[in-house]
Motif scaffolding. Structure first.
Motif, PDB file in Angstrom:
ATOM      1  N   GLN A 122       6.609  13.827  32.243  1.00  0.00           N
ATOM      2  CA  GLN A 122       7.001  12.966  33.363  1.00  0.00           C
ATOM      3  C   GLN A 122       8.385  13.333  33.876  1.00  0.00           C
ATOM      4  N   GLU A 123       9.303  13.633  32.952  1.00  0.00           N
ATOM      5  CA  GLU A 123      10.667  14.017  33.353  1.00  0.00           C
ATOM      6  C   GLU A 123      10.658  15.322  34.140  1.00  0.00           C
ATOM      7  N   ILE A 124       9.879  16.286  33.676  1.00  0.00           N
ATOM      8  CA  ILE A 124       9.804  17.585  34.359  1.00  0.00           C
ATOM      9  C   ILE A 124       9.221  17.420  35.757  1.00  0.00           C
ATOM     10  N   ARG A 125       8.176  16.620  35.868  1.00  0.00           N
ATOM     11  CA  ARG A 125       7.550  16.415  37.173  1.00  0.00           C
ATOM     12  C   ARG A 125       8.493  15.672  38.134  1.00  0.00           C
ATOM     13  N   ALA A 126       9.205  14.672  37.609  1.00  0.00           N
ATOM     14  CA  ALA A 126      10.138  13.927  38.452  1.00  0.00           C
ATOM     15  C   ALA A 126      11.249  14.836  38.965  1.00  0.00           C
ATOM     16  N   GLU A 127      11.751  15.715  38.088  1.00  0.00           N
ATOM     17  CA  GLU A 127      12.786  16.658  38.502  1.00  0.00           C
ATOM     18  C   GLU A 127      12.252  17.606  39.569  1.00  0.00           C
ATOM     19  N   ARG A 128      11.008  18.011  39.433  1.00  0.00           N
ATOM     20  CA  ARG A 128      10.389  18.921  40.406  1.00  0.00           C
ATOM     21  C   ARG A 128      10.271  18.253  41.774  1.00  0.00           C
ATOM     22  N   LEU A 129       9.813  17.000  41.792  1.00  0.00           N
ATOM     23  CA  LEU A 129       9.671  16.283  43.045  1.00  0.00           C
ATOM     24  C   LEU A 129      11.030  16.073  43.709  1.00  0.00           C
ATOM     25  N   GLU A 130      12.024  15.722  42.891  1.00  0.00           N
ATOM     26  CA  GLU A 130      13.371  15.506  43.435  1.00  0.00           C
ATOM     27  C   GLU A 130      13.915  16.801  44.024  1.00  0.00           C
ATOM     28  N   TYR A 131      13.700  17.908  43.342  1.00  0.00           N
ATOM     29  CA  TYR A 131      14.174  19.207  43.826  1.00  0.00           C
ATOM     30  C   TYR A 131      13.551  19.549  45.171  1.00  0.00           C
ATOM     31  N   ASN A 132      12.274  19.195  45.339  1.00  0.00           N
ATOM     32  CA  ASN A 132      11.568  19.503  46.587  1.00  0.00           C
ATOM     33  C   ASN A 132      11.733  18.415  47.641  1.00  0.00           C
ATOM     34  N   GLY A 133      12.511  17.367  47.317  1.00  0.00           N
ATOM     35  CA  GLY A 133      12.733  16.291  48.276  1.00  0.00           C
ATOM     36  C   GLY A 133      11.513  15.442  48.534  1.00  0.00           C
ATOM     37  N   VAL A 134      10.641  15.304  47.529  1.00  0.00           N
ATOM     38  CA  VAL A 134       9.405  14.538  47.667  1.00  0.00           C
ATOM     39  C   VAL A 134       9.543  13.222  46.909  1.00  0.00           C
ATOM     40  N   ALA A 135       9.044  12.136  47.486  1.00  0.00           N
ATOM     41  CA  ALA A 135       9.134  10.822  46.852  1.00  0.00           C
ATOM     42  C   ALA A 135       8.236  10.764  45.621  1.00  0.00           C
ATOM     43  N   SER A 136       8.592   9.885  44.693  1.00  0.00           N
ATOM     44  CA  SER A 136       7.790   9.696  43.485  1.00  0.00           C
ATOM     45  C   SER A 136       6.391   9.217  43.841  1.00  0.00           C
ATOM     46  N   SER A 137       5.431   9.549  42.949  1.00  0.00           N
ATOM     47  CA  SER A 137       4.032   9.196  43.196  1.00  0.00           C
ATOM     48  C   SER A 137       3.322   9.068  41.856  1.00  0.00           C
ATOM     49  N   ASP A 138       1.995   8.997  41.905  1.00  0.00           N
ATOM     50  CA  ASP A 138       1.226   8.969  40.662  1.00  0.00           C
ATOM     51  C   ASP A 138       1.503  10.204  39.809  1.00  0.00           C
ATOM     52  N   TYR A 139       1.888  11.293  40.477  1.00  0.00           N
ATOM     53  CA  TYR A 139       2.126  12.576  39.802  1.00  0.00           C
ATOM     54  C   TYR A 139       3.188  12.448  38.709  1.00  0.00           C
ATOM     55  N   ASP A 140       4.231  11.624  38.943  1.00  0.00           N
ATOM     56  CA  ASP A 140       5.290  11.474  37.944  1.00  0.00           C
ATOM     57  C   ASP A 140       5.421  10.035  37.449  1.00  0.00           C
ATOM     58  N   ASN A 141       4.381   9.233  37.653  1.00  0.00           N
ATOM     59  CA  ASN A 141       4.359   7.881  37.101  1.00  0.00           C
ATOM     60  C   ASN A 141       4.035   7.953  35.613  1.00  0.00           C
ATOM     61  N   LEU A 142       4.909   7.411  34.776  1.00  0.00           N
ATOM     62  CA  LEU A 142       4.777   7.601  33.335  1.00  0.00           C
ATOM     63  C   LEU A 142       3.422   7.128  32.808  1.00  0.00           C
ATOM     64  N   GLN A 143       2.969   5.952  33.226  1.00  0.00           N
ATOM     65  CA  GLN A 143       1.703   5.439  32.715  1.00  0.00           C
ATOM     66  C   GLN A 143       0.535   6.326  33.148  1.00  0.00           C
ATOM     67  N   LYS A 144       0.605   6.825  34.383  1.00  0.00           N
ATOM     68  CA  LYS A 144      -0.454   7.722  34.858  1.00  0.00           C
ATOM     69  C   LYS A 144      -0.409   9.063  34.117  1.00  0.00           C
ATOM     70  N   VAL A 145       0.797   9.528  33.825  1.00  0.00           N
ATOM     71  CA  VAL A 145       0.936  10.793  33.097  1.00  0.00           C
ATOM     72  C   VAL A 145       0.389  10.648  31.682  1.00  0.00           C
ATOM     73  N   ILE A 146       0.706   9.532  31.037  1.00  0.00           N
ATOM     74  CA  ILE A 146       0.191   9.290  29.679  1.00  0.00           C
ATOM     75  C   ILE A 146      -1.336   9.321  29.679  1.00  0.00           C
ATOM     76  N   ARG A 147      -1.927   8.640  30.640  1.00  0.00           N
ATOM     77  CA  ARG A 147      -3.389   8.595  30.714  1.00  0.00           C
ATOM     78  C   ARG A 147      -3.963   9.980  30.990  1.00  0.00           C
ATOM     79  N   GLU A 148      -3.321  10.722  31.896  1.00  0.00           N
ATOM     80  CA  GLU A 148      -3.789  12.069  32.239  1.00  0.00           C
ATOM     81  C   GLU A 148      -3.785  12.983  31.019  1.00  0.00           C
ATOM     82  N   VAL A 149      -2.691  12.952  30.251  1.00  0.00           N
ATOM     83  CA  VAL A 149      -2.583  13.806  29.064  1.00  0.00           C
ATOM     84  C   VAL A 149      -3.613  13.415  28.016  1.00  0.00           C
ATOM     85  N   MET A 150      -3.772  12.114  27.775  1.00  0.00           N
ATOM     86  CA  MET A 150      -4.718  11.651  26.755  1.00  0.00           C
ATOM     87  C   MET A 150      -6.155  12.032  27.117  1.00  0.00           C
ATOM     88  N   GLU A 151      -6.534  11.833  28.359  1.00  0.00           N
ATOM     89  CA  GLU A 151      -7.910  12.142  28.772  1.00  0.00           C
ATOM     90  C   GLU A 151      -8.161  13.651  28.750  1.00  0.00           C
TER      91      GLU A 151
END
Length: 283
Positions: free
Chosen positions: A218-247
């Motif tokens: 989640q931290e890596i994705r958030a840094e990537r979005l910030e670097y590209n000037g993109v707003a946060s989304s499901d892509y770097d939402n911690l709960q969504k990331v946890i679910r994505e990794v587990m599944e």
């Protein structure tokens, strides 16, 4: 406009010494460059510029190379097998007071003492090195054509297929392994795309799956979005990331893929584990 004032820190900062390291090789010089690159990083406050001179395989080419040496404080390091080439470099450098080092000479002398024989100094045998170099080039071209899900129709040609969710170092690991001669493809897995059907059509023993700790991802994705000037989304939402990794990990296990946790590990460490899990010999 007035002159810019020099800060105290800038005034006391020592000047950087610059050297030019000329790497002369009878073949591709790939190994010579790697060794020199490692050595050049070990001197604080010193800038060492590397200039490669590959395929210097006769005395005329060697003389031309030596005549054209340039740069600040030139230094010559060479990997030339023939004694006449070694002599030419030594004579030229001594005359011009250029520091020089024969990287193969001490090793050949050492091995000769060990085996009780003199080396043949056969330049034609360097073509074996050239062939290995060409294989690495082909592997790197394959990696670029099969990065991030590209080239799925020819996925079966890969020696290694890396699968994983976004931002788990699939591409850097792919390029590293391809530089060592392995044909590597990587496929990104996401909640939107799932697992491409092509993965079920290739040999399972070529596939390895990457995972990582969700919080770090989640931290890596958030840094990537910030670097590209993109707003946060499901892509770097911690709960969504946890679910994505587990599944995704659950599907890895269902498919029988060997899983590698890349959290806080170097590419070299991960690559070594890939070769171990897939029972591949280093190249």
């Amino acid at each position: 406009m007035g002159k810019k004032k020099t800060s105290k820190a800038e005034a006391t900062r020592p000047a950087v010494d610059t050297y030019t390291l000329h790497l002369i090789a009878g073949a591709t010089g790939d190994l010579l460059h790697r060794l020199a690159s490692v050595a050049a990083t070990q001197f604080t406050g010193i800038k060492i510029k590397l200039i490669d001179h590959p395929m210097v395989d006769d005395l005329d080419k060697l003389q031309e190379t030596l005549d054209d040496l340039e740069g600040d404080r030139p230094i010559v390091v060479h990997a030339l097998p023939h004694s006449s080439a070694k002599t030419l470099v030594r004579n030229e450098c001594v005359t011009r007071r250029i520091p020089h080092y024969d990287i193969t000479g001490p090793l050949l002398d050492f091995l000769g003492d060990c085996v009780g024989s003199l080396p043949d100094n056969d330049l034609s045998r360097l073509h074996q090195v050239d062939a290995a170099y060409q294989n690495r080039i082909e592997a790197m071209e394959f990696a670029l054509a099969h990065d991030d899900g590209l080239g799925l129709p020819t996925l079966r040609e890969a020696d290694i297929v890396i699968v994983g969710v976004s931002r788990v170092s699939k591409s850097p690991t792919t390029l590293y392994l391809s530089s060592r001669g392995f044909k590597v493809a990587n496929v990104s897995i996401s909640p939107q795309t799932g697992f491409p059907p092509e993965l079920s059509k290739i040999k399972k023993r070529t596939i390895v799956a990457f995972t990582t700790q969700p919080k770090r991802l989640q931290e890596i994705r958030a840094e990537r979005l910030e670097y590209n000037g993109v707003a946060s989304s499901d892509y770097d939402n911690l709960q969504k990331v946890i679910r994505e990794v587990m599944e995704t990990e659950a599907e890895y296990r269902r498919r029988g893929y060997p899983i590698i946790d890349v959290t806080n590990r170097t590419i070299e460490q991960v690559a070594a584990e890939i070769l171990e899990k897939l029972k591949l010999s280093p190249r």
